[in-house]
Structures are given as structure tokens and as C-alpha cells.
Design a protein around this motif. Structure first.
Motif, PDB file in Angstrom:
ATOM      1  N   ARG A 211       0.849  -1.170   0.018  1.00 48.13           N
ATOM      2  CA  ARG A 211       0.048  -0.005  -0.194  1.00 48.13           C
ATOM      3  C   ARG A 211       1.032   1.134  -0.027  1.00 48.13           C
ATOM      4  O   ARG A 211       1.804   1.225   0.597  1.00 48.13           O
ATOM      5  CB  ARG A 211      -0.971   0.027   1.198  1.00 48.13           C
ATOM      6  N   TYR A 212       0.451   2.378  -0.749  1.00 49.22           N
ATOM      7  CA  TYR A 212       1.106   3.751  -0.848  1.00 49.22           C
ATOM      8  C   TYR A 212       0.125   4.742  -0.765  1.00 49.22           C
ATOM      9  O   TYR A 212      -1.057   4.735  -1.048  1.00 49.22           O
ATOM     10  CB  TYR A 212       2.075   3.855  -2.088  1.00 49.22           C
ATOM     11  N   ASP A 213       0.534   5.718  -0.236  1.00 48.01           N
ATOM     12  CA  ASP A 213      -0.496   7.222  -0.415  1.00 48.01           C
ATOM     13  C   ASP A 213      -0.266   7.527  -1.653  1.00 48.01           C
ATOM     14  O   ASP A 213      -1.452   7.822  -2.295  1.00 48.01           O
ATOM     15  CB  ASP A 213       0.012   8.101   0.503  1.00 48.01           C
ATOM     16  N   ASP A 214       1.025   7.710  -2.416  1.00 47.64           N
ATOM     17  CA  ASP A 214       1.178   7.881  -3.706  1.00 47.64           C
ATOM     18  C   ASP A 214       2.415   7.230  -4.096  1.00 47.64           C
ATOM     19  O   ASP A 214       3.328   7.948  -3.508  1.00 47.64           O
ATOM     20  CB  ASP A 214       1.322   9.475  -3.853  1.00 47.64           C
ATOM     21  N   VAL A 215       2.304   6.300  -5.023  1.00 47.82           N
ATOM     22  CA  VAL A 215       3.441   5.455  -4.985  1.00 47.82           C
ATOM     23  C   VAL A 215       4.604   6.020  -5.659  1.00 47.82           C
ATOM     24  O   VAL A 215       5.760   6.035  -5.086  1.00 47.82           O
ATOM     25  CB  VAL A 215       3.142   4.081  -5.867  1.00 47.82           C
ATOM     26  N   LEU A 216       4.388   7.107  -6.490  1.00 50.49           N
ATOM     27  CA  LEU A 216       5.606   7.678  -7.234  1.00 50.49           C
ATOM     28  C   LEU A 216       6.232   8.520  -6.343  1.00 50.49           C
ATOM     29  O   LEU A 216       7.387   8.559  -6.111  1.00 50.49           O
ATOM     30  CB  LEU A 216       5.075   8.620  -8.391  1.00 50.49           C
ATOM     31  N   LEU A 217       5.499   9.466  -5.643  1.00 47.42           N
ATOM     32  CA  LEU A 217       6.068  10.178  -4.560  1.00 47.42           C
ATOM     33  C   LEU A 217       6.507   9.591  -3.330  1.00 47.42           C
ATOM     34  O   LEU A 217       7.606   9.879  -2.696  1.00 47.42           O
ATOM     35  CB  LEU A 217       5.258  11.352  -4.238  1.00 47.42           C
ATOM     36  N   ASP A 218       5.906   8.413  -2.835  1.00 47.49           N
ATOM     37  CA  ASP A 218       6.581   7.807  -1.646  1.00 47.49           C
ATOM     38  C   ASP A 218       7.747   7.100  -2.192  1.00 47.49           C
ATOM     39  O   ASP A 218       8.704   7.241  -1.337  1.00 47.49           O
ATOM     40  CB  ASP A 218       5.575   6.835  -1.270  1.00 47.49           C
ATOM     41  N   VAL A 219       8.091   6.414  -3.186  1.00 46.94           N
ATOM     42  CA  VAL A 219       9.198   5.771  -3.594  1.00 46.94           C
ATOM     43  C   VAL A 219      10.282   6.995  -3.705  1.00 46.94           C
ATOM     44  O   VAL A 219      11.497   6.644  -3.371  1.00 46.94           O
ATOM     45  CB  VAL A 219       9.072   4.967  -4.802  1.00 46.94           C
ATOM     46  N   TYR A 220       9.936   8.090  -4.349  1.00 42.26           N
ATOM     47  CA  TYR A 220      10.829   9.149  -4.397  1.00 42.26           C
ATOM     48  C   TYR A 220      11.434   9.702  -3.037  1.00 42.26           C
ATOM     49  O   TYR A 220      12.553   9.593  -2.985  1.00 42.26           O
ATOM     50  CB  TYR A 220      10.211  10.407  -4.974  1.00 42.26           C
ATOM     51  N   ASP A 221      10.687   9.802  -2.139  1.00 43.56           N
ATOM     52  CA  ASP A 221      10.919  10.332  -0.920  1.00 43.56           C
ATOM     53  C   ASP A 221      11.780   9.119  -0.168  1.00 43.56           C
ATOM     54  O   ASP A 221      12.939   9.626   0.687  1.00 43.56           O
ATOM     55  CB  ASP A 221       9.724  10.603   0.030  1.00 43.56           C
ATOM     56  N   GLN A 222      11.387   7.987  -0.283  1.00 43.05           N
ATOM     57  CA  GLN A 222      12.195   6.959   0.356  1.00 43.05           C
ATOM     58  C   GLN A 222      13.672   6.758  -0.099  1.00 43.05           C
ATOM     59  O   GLN A 222      14.457   6.484   0.342  1.00 43.05           O
ATOM     60  CB  GLN A 222      11.487   5.624   0.473  1.00 43.05           C
TER      61      GLN A 222
END
Length: 337
Positions: A211-222
């Protein structure tokens, strides 16, 4: 917080405002501004702050002697009995060595050697077994002046240390230095490049319910957080590669969103590695149950990455990808090699 996704272009007719994307073959003159609330629309590239433009345009440093102003193919050699695509085919040492040489002859400019499967549901492999699988293969493939640079695909410091001693020149960690606390200091001291891949959860459970809030932005931030951790450990950004981790704790929809938005990751200021070869989502969309039948779909994803300036493409099927790359370059940049 704002995120900036360059609209990557390859057309020969470039605008006067066109800027090079990561010093490579793509250019851009517009950027989509993203927030956690959605897209803010497009802005002209020259309206961005200087620091952001520098990250998006600066040429990436050479990787183990390979410039990154053109795409590079990385061949996969899984010295494992249980990898999702070719498990068991190259578990024998001689077969793995022969496979590595075959991939290099077909056009692989990098080889990635792994001794532990990280497919969904995979169990961990003891350190001693992983070293026994990988180090002799690396030593054989690294011998000779014409050998391509070799990457060790591992989460473990002891395995990486043995691989570097055997001739590996890059560390590729699916845990982004988050599994073994000894790996970051080793990479820092060795002075070698490292690939930080995003993954949600451990291989054994990562596909249970991602699960992600926003997969593109979540992956970028991580990935940004893992770059910061690597830098704090003494690993310069110029030695860091990022991989959004297609298929590692992601649904089909998550994978597609990441591929559509790949150009965002240039904002991290690092080369991008795309590892989608033969993965399950390709079969789900393309109707290919067996991994070996997913080569056409893999090429489609690879071409999408090329069109967004992705520098490194990790693949099982190098001969097919090399042919596709030659045609793609001839049509888009006019180059014939």
C-alpha cells in the motif's frame, strides 16, 4: 512539498529552451509540478530554481568506467536454484560463468551476479552459501582485460566483501543499505558505486498487501532518505545509483505508475537503474504466464525507460534488448551503435 517531473523528449526538433536531461540523450523544456494533492500543471523549465535545474541537467559521473551519456545494458546472472525467471538454470558454477560470457558477447556492458533470490516469497540464504555461489563466478568472469564491470547483487556485507575481493566493482542492494548495517561502511571504504533499490517489506512477504499514499512520490521520498543515509555513511552521491524497485512490494498499478513517472527520479541527481525484466506484471498485462515468454513485454518497458532517459537497464535477454536498443537509437538519435 513540490516535486518536479521533467517531460522527457527525444525528437530531433528541439526548442530553443531545451535542456539536456541528466546529460543524456533526452531533453526537456517543461516540467510537471507535483504535490501530495495532485498535479499543479506544467511550467517552463527555465522557471525552476537553479539547484533543481542542476540536479535535472547535470551529466551523471561514469559508472565503473562507463559513461552514462548513452543507455547501458546490465545482464543478469542468477546463481540460484529458485529465482523467479531462471532459477536452477545457472546454479552450477560452470553454467553461470558460461551464461555471463554469453551475455557479455551479446552486448551486456555490465553483469549483475546474484546468489540469493529476492522473488516474492523467497527465503533468506546463509552468508556462506551465498559467497560460495557468487565469488568463484565473479572471479572467473572478472578475469581478462575485456571483462565488463561486475556488480554483486546482495544485501549482505560479507557477501559484498568477498565479491569485491573476487573482482566485482559495484554493489547492488535491494534493501538500499537497510538490511545489513555493515554494508554501508564497506561500500564507503571500498570507494565503489552502490545501487539503492526501493522495496516495501521483505521478499518473503512484500507482495502480501502493498500500500502507498502516492506510489511515485512515496518511492521518491524513500530513495531520497536512503541517499541521505548513504551520504552520511561516507558514500558520495556521485557513486549512488537509484532503482525504483519495480515488482518489490508493488501491485500492477503501482508498477505502471512508477514506469509512467520514471523521469521524476532524475531529480535525485543520480543515474537510474530499471529492473523490470520478465516480471509478473508484464505477464499479467501481456498474457504471458511463463517468465520466459515475457521478453516482448520486457522490451516494451525498456523502450519506455529509454524514452525517459533511464541510463541502466537490468535484463535477462541481452541479445534481444541490444537489437531493440540499436534500432531505437538509430530512429531517435541517428546513431547506429
Amino acid at each position: 512539498m513540490f516535486y518536479f517531473r521533467p517531460i522527457a523528449m527525444t525528437d530531433a526538433a528541439r526548442s530553443d529552451e531545451a535542456l539536456p536531461l541528466a546529460g543524456g540523450w533526452c531533453w526537456f523544456d517543461r516540467v510537471e509540478v507535483l504535490t501530495r494533492d495532485g498535479s499543479e500543471g506544467l511550467v517552463a523549465a527555465d522557471e525552476l530554481p537553479a539547484a533543481i535545474l542542476e540536479r535535472l541537467t547535470a551529466p551523471r559521473p561514469a559508472l565503473a568506467g562507463l559513461t552514462l551519456d548513452r543507455p547501458r545494458l546490465m545482464g543478469i546472472v542468477n546463481v540460484t536454484p529458485d529465482s523467479f525467471s531462471d532459477g536452477g538454470l545457472y546454479a552450477d558454477r560452470d553454467a553461470a560463468i558460461a551464461r555471463g560470457r554469453e551475455l557479455a558477447a551479446a552486448g551486456a556492458e555490465l553483469l549483475d551476479i546474484g546468489g540469493e533470490s529476492t522473488r516474492p516469497g523467497a527465503a533468506a540464504v546463509p552468508v556462506e552459501a551465498e559467497i560460495a555461489r557468487t565469488a568463484p563466478v565473479i572471479a572467473a568472469l572478472a578475469a581478462g582485460d575485456a571483462a565488463p564491470p561486475i556488480s554483486i547483487d546482495t544485501r549482505k556485507a560479507a557477501v559484498a566483501q568477498a565479491a569485491l575481493a573476487a573482482g566485482a566493482r559495484i554493489v547492488n542492494d535491494v534493501s538500499a543499505l537497510g538490511f545489513d548495517p555493515g554494508l554501508a561502511p564497506l561500500v564507503a571504504e571500498a570507494g565503489v558505486p552502490v545501487c539503492l533499490m526501493h522495496a516495501q517489506g521483505e521478499p518473503a512477504t512484500m507482495q502480501d498487501d502493498p500500500r502507498y499514499d502516492d506510489v511515485l512520490l512515496d518511492v521518491y521520498d524513500q530513495l531520497a532518505d536512503r541517499i541521505a543515509a548513504a551520504e552520511a555513511a561516507g558514500i558520495g552521491r556521485e557513486r549512488i545509483i537509484v532503482d525504483p524497485g519495480i515488482g518489490f512490494g508493488k501491485t500492477v498499478a503501482h508498477n505502471l505508475a512508477l514506469i509512467r513517472g520514471l523521469s521524476l527520479f532524475h531529480g535525485l541527481g543520480c543515474p537510474i537503474l530499471l529492473g523490470a525484466s520478465r516480471k509478473r506484471f508484464i505477464g499479467a498485462i501481456g498474457g504471458a504466464e511463463r517468465a520466459a515468454e515475457r521478453v516482448p513485454g520486457t522490451l516494451a518497458v525498456t523502450l519506455a525507460g529509454l524514452g525517459q532517459g533511464v541510463q541502466i537497464h537490468r535484463l535477462h535477454d541481452i541479445a534481444e534488448a541490444a537489437q531493440a536498443l540499436r534500432l531505437w537509437r538509430a530512429m531517435t538519435t541517428g546513431e547506429d551503435g
